[in-house]
Every structure is written in C-alpha cells, then in structure tokens.
Design a protein around this motif. Structure first.
Motif, PDB file in Angstrom:
ATOM      1  N   SER A   1      26.183  56.872  49.951  1.00  0.00           N
ATOM      2  CA  SER A   1      26.926  57.333  48.788  1.00  0.00           C
ATOM      3  C   SER A   1      26.672  56.340  47.665  1.00  0.00           C
ATOM      4  N   VAL A   2      26.770  56.812  46.418  1.00  0.00           N
ATOM      5  CA  VAL A   2      26.515  55.958  45.261  1.00  0.00           C
ATOM      6  C   VAL A   2      27.743  55.951  44.356  1.00  0.00           C
ATOM      7  N   SER A   3      28.144  54.763  43.935  1.00  0.00           N
ATOM      8  CA  SER A   3      29.211  54.605  42.952  1.00  0.00           C
ATOM      9  C   SER A   3      28.639  53.895  41.741  1.00  0.00           C
ATOM     10  N   MET A   4      28.672  54.559  40.583  1.00  0.00           N
ATOM     11  CA  MET A   4      28.086  53.997  39.366  1.00  0.00           C
ATOM     12  C   MET A   4      29.132  53.200  38.584  1.00  0.00           C
ATOM     13  N   ARG A   5      28.768  51.996  38.196  1.00  0.00           N
ATOM     14  CA  ARG A   5      29.645  51.191  37.351  1.00  0.00           C
ATOM     15  C   ARG A   5      29.566  51.698  35.919  1.00  0.00           C
ATOM     16  N   VAL A   6      30.726  51.839  35.276  1.00  0.00           N
ATOM     17  CA  VAL A   6      30.737  52.273  33.880  1.00  0.00           C
ATOM     18  C   VAL A   6      31.186  51.157  32.929  1.00  0.00           C
ATOM     19  N   ARG A   7      31.957  50.182  33.439  1.00  0.00           N
ATOM     20  CA  ARG A   7      32.333  49.050  32.579  1.00  0.00           C
ATOM     21  C   ARG A   7      32.608  47.833  33.441  1.00  0.00           C
ATOM     22  N   PRO A   8      31.875  46.729  33.204  1.00  0.00           N
ATOM     23  CA  PRO A   8      32.158  45.510  33.965  1.00  0.00           C
ATOM     24  C   PRO A   8      33.433  44.852  33.465  1.00  0.00           C
ATOM     25  N   LEU A   9      34.190  44.257  34.379  1.00  0.00           N
ATOM     26  CA  LEU A   9      35.434  43.592  34.016  1.00  0.00           C
ATOM     27  C   LEU A   9      35.417  42.099  34.312  1.00  0.00           C
ATOM     28  N   LYS A  10      34.831  41.730  35.467  1.00  0.00           N
ATOM     29  CA  LYS A  10      34.924  40.340  35.901  1.00  0.00           C
ATOM     30  C   LYS A  10      33.806  40.017  36.879  1.00  0.00           C
ATOM     31  N   LYS A  11      33.279  38.808  36.766  1.00  0.00           N
ATOM     32  CA  LYS A  11      32.370  38.277  37.779  1.00  0.00           C
ATOM     33  C   LYS A  11      33.207  37.514  38.803  1.00  0.00           C
ATOM     34  N   ALA A  12      32.687  36.411  39.337  1.00  0.00           N
ATOM     35  CA  ALA A  12      33.452  35.670  40.339  1.00  0.00           C
ATOM     36  C   ALA A  12      34.777  35.177  39.770  1.00  0.00           C
ATOM     37  N   VAL A  13      34.727  34.565  38.585  1.00  0.00           N
ATOM     38  CA  VAL A  13      35.960  34.086  37.950  1.00  0.00           C
ATOM     39  C   VAL A  13      36.003  34.361  36.456  1.00  0.00           C
TER      40      VAL A  13
END
Length: 331
Positions: free
Chosen positions: A305-317
């Motif tokens: 299954s594929v889930s597409m990211r539409v907006r990044p919010l956070k990396k590790a910290v």
C-alpha cells in the motif's frame, strides 16, 4: 546551487556528523574554509541541521508508528500541536491531508491508548487511530541514509568515515548525569559545536569537554542526527510504502530496501503490513520508475500500500516551516 562539492560534504556528514572541516574538505577536494562556508550556507538556508541527541534507549523508549485519520477541515491545529510535542518525531500529513502520520517515543510498558491520547488534545477531529510498534530499523548508521541527491563518495571512503562510529550494544546505554545538561542542551541546538564553543557554554575546560564527549559517544548515550530537507534539493515527492512480507524474508527484504538510494528509512513494524519504507523521489514519474523497477524486482512482497505525504511537519526534532528546518520553540 547544489553541486558535486555540496553532495560530498553532505555525504561526509551523514557518515561522520562531527567530522572536522579539514577532513571534510579533503573528502570534497576543497579547502577547509570552503567546506565550512558550504556547510554554513546549507545550514543557514534551513536545508540541513546536525544535532546531538540523547539516545531514547537510555530511557527504555520504544518507537510507535501512529496513523491518525482526521476530519480534513480540522486537521491543521491538531497536526501542529502534535508536531511540537517532544515525544513526537517524523510527523507529516498524508492521504490528501486527512491523516497525520507520526512516530511516538514511549516506553514499552505504557498502555498505547494512554500514551497516544496524552499527546492528542481531546478533539472531535479524530476519526480513527492505528498504532504499530517499530520492531527493527534496517541498515547500518552512515550507510542507510537517503542519498538520492547523488552519492559522490565511493565505498572505501564511506568505510573509512564510518569506521570510528561506536557499534550499538544490546543493553540500554547509561543515562547522562545532571552535570551533562548544559553540554547536551548545546549539542541539541548544534551537533557540530566546537570544543571551544562547548567549553564557553558549559564553563568546562577543553579537556573536560573532550573527555565527556568521547565517553557519551562511545557508550551510545549520545547520538547525532543529520536532518535534511530533500525538497530543497529538488526531491519534493515523499511516500511511505507499507509492505506485507513473509517472516522468513523480513531481514533480506528490509536490508535490501535500506540500501536503496531513494530510501531514508526502512523498518519492521507490527500489523498487517510488516515493513515500512520511506521513499523520496523527484516527481511522480521518478516514483513510478521506483515502483516498477526496484520494488517490482524484490521477491517476497505479497502485497503493498502507498501513503503519499502532502505536507511535512517535523523531522527527528526540528519543525518544518516555510521550507526550512527550524528549532521547536516552547509553547
């Protein structure tokens, strides 16, 4: 412009995050001053952050993968609140903005419903929640990072740069002492802060800084994270593959995906789809090529299954704001 010199600098940092600029310059074929200037340009642009972090295993923390399905018209405030929480990492919006994907750090003996809903403000925007435990991360540090920007170091260079990294141990690393707080606070803001700068911030001698850094690093208590925004390097498409793989093939399949240049992370998780793979590409055509060549050529995958990211919010910290990596400010 992101050129071959920047690629070599970035790859050297992924292999050895605190590598001196003199050695980075040698790897990149430029002077120490040019290497430092190029690194600072990437950092100022918000494309790159190198951070020193306490290993979550010190506190017995496991990592849980949460997918929170929300009402699209009310997802924004909830997503922003979650991203600011210190126990939440790698958060983004997916599924046309109706799903929050995040990684939650919490002890194994914590009830899942309890720890999840302590993170979530009580809100009618949440429609459904699924949580799976991250069982294993594939790939060795320094060799499994995303290199889709164009890995310009050969295998021998990578081997030399990663040779001094401490090997992970089965036992949890020792906890830092209260006296370590100013040192760790400084590294959490800049993992490449010099010994001189760390001595200024802690009030310690240079020799004490060097000794304590060596002790924290060799014990596994202190880790370094190279946060990177691929969007700023011409790779804006980010997707998560959920693969169903037979247990007998998990290790082989997971390690194979971790070795792909398009993949920043591959891990085994609980649930119906037991391998999670993050994929970063330039555009839909590039992602289609990846699916029909690299994924299609991997035996042992029963379903995906594929889930597409539409907006990044956070990396590790670090939060992601207006195309920049920025520190989290207290609420």
């Amino acid at each position: 412009m992101f050129d071959h010199v920047d690629r070599k600098i970035l790859r050297a940092l992924q292999c050895a995050p605190r590598l001196p600029f003199r050695r980075i310059g040698e790897v990149a074929g430029v002077s120490e001053q040019t290497a430092a200037r190029r690194y600072q340009a990437l950092r100022r642009s918000g494309t790159l952050r190198v951070l020193g972090l306490v290993n979550p295993r010190v506190y017995g923390s496991a990592q849980w993968v949460a997918r929170i399905r929300c009402r699209p018209d009310r997802v924004g405030p909830l997503a922003d609140a979650l991203a600011r929480h210190p126990d939440i990492a790698y958060a983004h919006l997916a599924s046309a903005g109706s799903e929050i994907f995040c990684v939650i750090r919490a002890p194994l003996d914590t009830e899942r419903d309890d720890f999840l809903f302590r993170q979530l403000p009580r809100s009618g925007s949440v429609l459904d929640v699924s949580i799976d435990l991250l069982l294993h991360e594939y790939g060795a540090p320094g060799t499994a990072e995303w290199t889709g920007y164009g890995d310009s170091l050969d295998a021998e260079q990578v081997r030399r740069l990663t040779a001094e990294r401490p090997s992970p141990t089965a036992a949890p690393p020792p906890a830092p002492t209260p006296e370590d707080a100013p040192l760790l606070d400084a590294l959490a803001q800049d993992g490449r802060a010099t010994h001189t700068r760390l001595a200024e911030l802690t009030g310690w001698s240079l020799s004490r800084v060097a000794r304590r850094l060596e002790s924290l690093e060799s014990s596994g208590t202190l880790e370094y994270e190279v946060e990177l925004l691929p969007e700023n390097l011409g790779h804006p498409l980010n997707a998560t593959l959920w693969l169903r793989v037979a247990p007998a093939l998990l290790e082989r399949v997971g390690e194979e995906f971790a070795d792909h240049e398009e993949v920043p992370f591959a891990g085994a998780v609980t649930g119906e789809y037991n391998v999670m793979v993050s994929v970063i590409t330039r555009d839909p055509d590039d992602f289609y090529r990846y699916l029909t060549t690299r994924v299609a050529a991997t035996p042992g995958i029963d379903a995906y299954s594929v889930s597409m990211r539409v907006r990044p919010l956070k990396k590790a910290v670090s939060l992601i704001s207006r195309g920049r990596l920025v520190p989290v400010t207290p609420l």
